[in-house]
Design an enzyme around this catalytic site. Structure first.
Site, mmCIF file in Angstrom:
data_model
loop_
_atom_site.group_PDB
_atom_site.id
_atom_site.type_symbol
_atom_site.label_atom_id
_atom_site.label_comp_id
_atom_site.label_asym_id
_atom_site.label_seq_id
_atom_site.Cartn_x
_atom_site.Cartn_y
_atom_site.Cartn_z
ATOM 1 N N LYS A 142 0.853 -1.193 0.000
ATOM 2 C CA LYS A 142 0.000 0.000 0.000
ATOM 3 C C LYS A 142 0.881 1.233 0.000
ATOM 4 C CE LYS A 142 -4.216 1.682 0.688
ATOM 5 N NZ LYS A 142 -4.001 2.491 -0.519
ATOM 6 N N LYS A 186 5.178 2.245 8.367
ATOM 7 C CA LYS A 186 3.961 2.949 8.802
ATOM 8 C C LYS A 186 2.780 1.972 8.886
ATOM 9 C CE LYS A 186 3.483 7.131 7.195
ATOM 10 N NZ LYS A 186 3.095 8.291 6.367
ATOM 11 N N LYS A 227 5.131 2.425 -3.046
ATOM 12 C CA LYS A 227 5.010 3.830 -3.457
ATOM 13 C C LYS A 227 5.121 3.883 -4.975
ATOM 14 C CE LYS A 227 4.444 7.737 -1.266
ATOM 15 N NZ LYS A 227 3.709 7.936 -0.014
ATOM 16 N N THR A 266 -5.836 12.251 7.925
ATOM 17 C CA THR A 266 -4.486 12.482 8.461
ATOM 18 C C THR A 266 -4.562 13.447 9.639
ATOM 19 O OG1 THR A 266 -3.546 12.063 6.303
ATOM 20 C CG2 THR A 266 -2.162 13.267 7.860
ATOM 21 N N ASN A 314 -3.728 20.655 3.605
ATOM 22 C CA ASN A 314 -4.718 19.624 3.931
ATOM 23 C C ASN A 314 -4.489 19.105 5.354
ATOM 24 O OD1 ASN A 314 -5.305 16.563 4.094
ATOM 25 N ND2 ASN A 314 -6.617 17.265 2.433
ATOM 26 N N SER A 368 -7.534 4.763 4.420
ATOM 27 C CA SER A 368 -7.410 4.099 3.104
ATOM 28 C C SER A 368 -7.702 2.609 3.265
ATOM 29 C CB SER A 368 -5.997 4.265 2.556
ATOM 30 O OG SER A 368 -5.922 5.379 1.715
HETATM 31 P P1 NAD Z 1 -0.467 20.469 1.255
HETATM 32 O O1 NAD Z 1 0.203 20.676 -0.055
HETATM 33 O O2 NAD Z 1 -1.942 20.452 1.337
HETATM 34 O O3 NAD Z 1 0.038 21.581 2.310
HETATM 35 C C1 NAD Z 1 1.386 21.868 2.521
HETATM 36 C C2 NAD Z 1 1.459 23.165 3.311
HETATM 37 O O4 NAD Z 1 2.827 23.444 3.616
HETATM 38 C C3 NAD Z 1 0.926 24.376 2.556
HETATM 39 O O5 NAD Z 1 0.244 25.217 3.457
HETATM 40 C C4 NAD Z 1 2.200 25.080 2.078
HETATM 41 O O6 NAD Z 1 2.021 26.476 1.886
HETATM 42 C C5 NAD Z 1 3.084 24.802 3.251
HETATM 43 N N1 NAD Z 1 4.507 24.971 2.939
HETATM 44 C C6 NAD Z 1 5.163 24.647 1.798
HETATM 45 N N2 NAD Z 1 6.455 25.012 1.902
HETATM 46 C C7 NAD Z 1 6.597 25.532 3.143
HETATM 47 C C8 NAD Z 1 7.685 26.088 3.853
HETATM 48 N N3 NAD Z 1 8.897 26.168 3.296
HETATM 49 N N4 NAD Z 1 7.476 26.501 5.114
HETATM 50 C C9 NAD Z 1 6.252 26.423 5.670
HETATM 51 N N5 NAD Z 1 5.190 25.941 5.055
HETATM 52 C C10 NAD Z 1 5.360 25.501 3.808
HETATM 53 O O7 NAD Z 1 0.181 19.116 1.833
HETATM 54 P P2 NAD Z 1 -0.406 18.196 2.982
HETATM 55 O O8 NAD Z 1 -1.213 17.120 2.351
HETATM 56 O O9 NAD Z 1 -0.948 19.028 4.064
HETATM 57 O O10 NAD Z 1 0.949 17.501 3.481
HETATM 58 C C11 NAD Z 1 1.844 18.152 4.381
HETATM 59 C C12 NAD Z 1 2.828 17.127 4.918
HETATM 60 O O11 NAD Z 1 2.083 16.082 5.557
HETATM 61 C C13 NAD Z 1 3.689 16.435 3.863
HETATM 62 O O12 NAD Z 1 4.945 16.135 4.424
HETATM 63 C C14 NAD Z 1 2.948 15.157 3.589
HETATM 64 O O13 NAD Z 1 3.808 14.135 3.096
HETATM 65 C C15 NAD Z 1 2.457 14.835 4.988
HETATM 66 N N6 NAD Z 1 1.333 13.909 4.955
HETATM 67 C C16 NAD Z 1 0.132 14.293 4.437
HETATM 68 C C17 NAD Z 1 -0.902 13.362 4.389
HETATM 69 C C18 NAD Z 1 -2.249 13.743 3.859
HETATM 70 O O14 NAD Z 1 -3.144 12.868 3.865
HETATM 71 N N7 NAD Z 1 -2.484 14.963 3.452
HETATM 72 C C19 NAD Z 1 -0.709 12.048 4.862
HETATM 73 C C20 NAD Z 1 0.532 11.698 5.409
HETATM 74 C C21 NAD Z 1 1.550 12.643 5.438
#
Ligand code: NAD
Length: 432
Positions: A68, A92, A104, A188, A219, A356
């Protein structure tokens, strides 16, 4: 992703191995991905020309079940990165006891340069190329960076066309109308929220007396900020890629979210708009945010944000990693020496892959759950696994990250050893 991420993850694994008595076979097995596929995807562009994109899918380990992991569309995607992320997914899934191994996938592309039709042709072309490598009992993709429910829907549809039957369980993170699960988009943030709620009483703090700074307002980070604010926590700082804002009295998170949606900037919420002018605030940088004196720091943006350079200046009591890999392994040691407890990504952000899994279960059963049921199952699982990891860290006097890896390794080790190990065969040979 920085290529050092896999070696960083491996270092953490080596730490955990000291505390687990496993056959050498397990470590030998976990050094290499089970299978890696690289494909060329020809796409007819809107102007009639042909472009060929490179795509990847890696199944790292399937001893605990079908693999996955998400599909990433990004210009920097390469085989090494996909293998590292698949390794991470293996741990994970084991941390939260899902019956899955890790995988992945990705395509080297800047999706923002493509029209919607080109993006659809690319997504369907990717599935054409990897269809024999995936399946509901083999490998189940999901969204990751720059992929979303719409893309998952195209991919599920394409797989169903190839197989000549509707197979929603081949992919998760789909639109609800195509078999997606309620609660997947918020999973998340929900998972991280449940972890914080479960752990905070161990530090004798109530939400109202807990100050929080969150880096990243997307998100995961934006939604988590909202959940925490509604539960009464004081969010004193938030940031996005453009910078951040701070108010010791606490920020109006619902107002900022609303404003960000319309203006795409969180600073605007306080500098120009109607919601904001009433709240006192300071403009801060992302570097400032990471070193604020707060109870909880939540990196929810990017990897490698806390390094050996800024770790000595981190002043939070607790860190919950919502982003993947926001703290380097050398920074980990510095935070530990300062007595800062770090709750690791493979637990804190595991809510997404957990829901998921629920989506896959619902697709296979043909019976769909209400949102409350999804969140209830998620809470139960996250609270149970977080409690077990906490206990391991207390019993063995190790960091929570090492405890999480021990927790996952025990499960992975059991599964690998159950299939027969070197010891078993060596003894068999002796008896003969
Ligand atoms: P997203 O693209 O929705 O949001 C990312 C946020 O980070 C945005 O607000 C962006 O402006 C900000 N950002 C980007 N560069 C930055 C910087 N230099 N300094 C500060 N803020 C910055 O992404 P997301 O889905 O929220 O994911 C964020 C993190 O969480 C990632 O590492 C992702 O791998 C991890 N993650 C997300 C999920 C999910 O379901 N969304 C699941 C597991 C892990």
């Amino acid at each position: 992703m920085d290529p050092s991420l896999l070696s960083d993850a491996s270092k953490r694994l080596e730490n955990a191995l000291q505390y687990v008595s496993l056959s050498e076979d397990v470590t030998e097995r976990l050094k290499y991905p089970k299978a890696s596929l690289q494909v060329s995807i020809p796409v007819r562009m809107d102007n009639g020309s042909l472009r060929v994109f490179q795509g990847y899918r890696v199944r790292y380990d399937d001893t605990r079940g079908p693999t996955k992991g998400g599909i990433r569309f990004h210009p920097h995607v390469n085989l090494d990165e996909v293998q590292s992320l698949a390794f991470w997914m293996t741990f994970k899934c084991a941390v939260v006891n899902l019956p899955f191994g890790g995988a992945k996938g990705g395509i080297t592309v800047n999706p923002k340069e493509l029209s919607r039709l080109e993006l659809e042709r690319l997504s369907r072309g990717y599935i054409d190329a990897i269809a024999d490598f995936i399946g509901p009992d083999i490998d189940i993709p999901a969204p990751d960076v720059y992929t979303n429910p719409m893309i998952m829907g195209w991919m599920m549809d394409q797989y169903s066309i190839i197989r000549r039957q509707i197979i929603p369980a081949v992919i998760t993170g789909k639109p609800i109308s195509m078999g997606g699960s309620l609660g997947r988009e918020t999973a998340t943030a929900m998972g991280a929220f449940f972890t914080i709620e479960a752990m905070l009483p161990r530090f004798d703090r109530s939400p109202a007396e807990t100050t929080i700074a969150i880096q990243g307002f997307g998100n995961a980070g934006g939604l988590l900020a909202d959940l925490l604010a509604r539960a009464g926590y004081r969010i004193v700082a938030v940031s996005d890629s453009q910078g951040g804002i701070y108010s010791s009295k606490g920020l109006n998170i619902p107002g900022i979210r609303q404003y960000k949606e319309s203006s795409r900037s969180i600073q605007a919420a306080y500098c120009e708009g109607s919601v904001c002018s009433i709240v006192e605030h300071e403009i801060i940088t992302n570097d400032d945010l990471l070193t604020l004196d707060v109870d909880i720091l939540i990196p929810a943006a990017l990897e490698n944000q806390i390094t050996s350079t800024n770790a000595p200046h981190v002043n939070a009591r607790l860190v919950f990693e919502v982003a993947n890999g926001p703290i380097t392994s050398d920074a980990d040691l510095i935070l530990e020496s300062k007595g800062i407890k770090v709750f690791p990504d493979i637990l804190v952000n595991a809510g997404g892959v957990t829901v998921s899994y629920f989506e896959w279960v619902q697709n296979r059963n043909g019976l769909y759950w209400a949102l409350e049921e999804v969140n209830q199952h998620l809470k139960h699982r996250i609270v149970e696994e977080a409690g077990a990891i906490w206990q391991t860290s207390q019993d063995l006097k190790v960091s929570l990250r090492t405890a999480a890896y021990i927790h996952a390794l025990n499960r992975l080790g059991d599964a690998i050893q159950s299939r027969g190990t070197r010891d078993y065969y060596v003894n068999t040979v002796k008896r003969l």
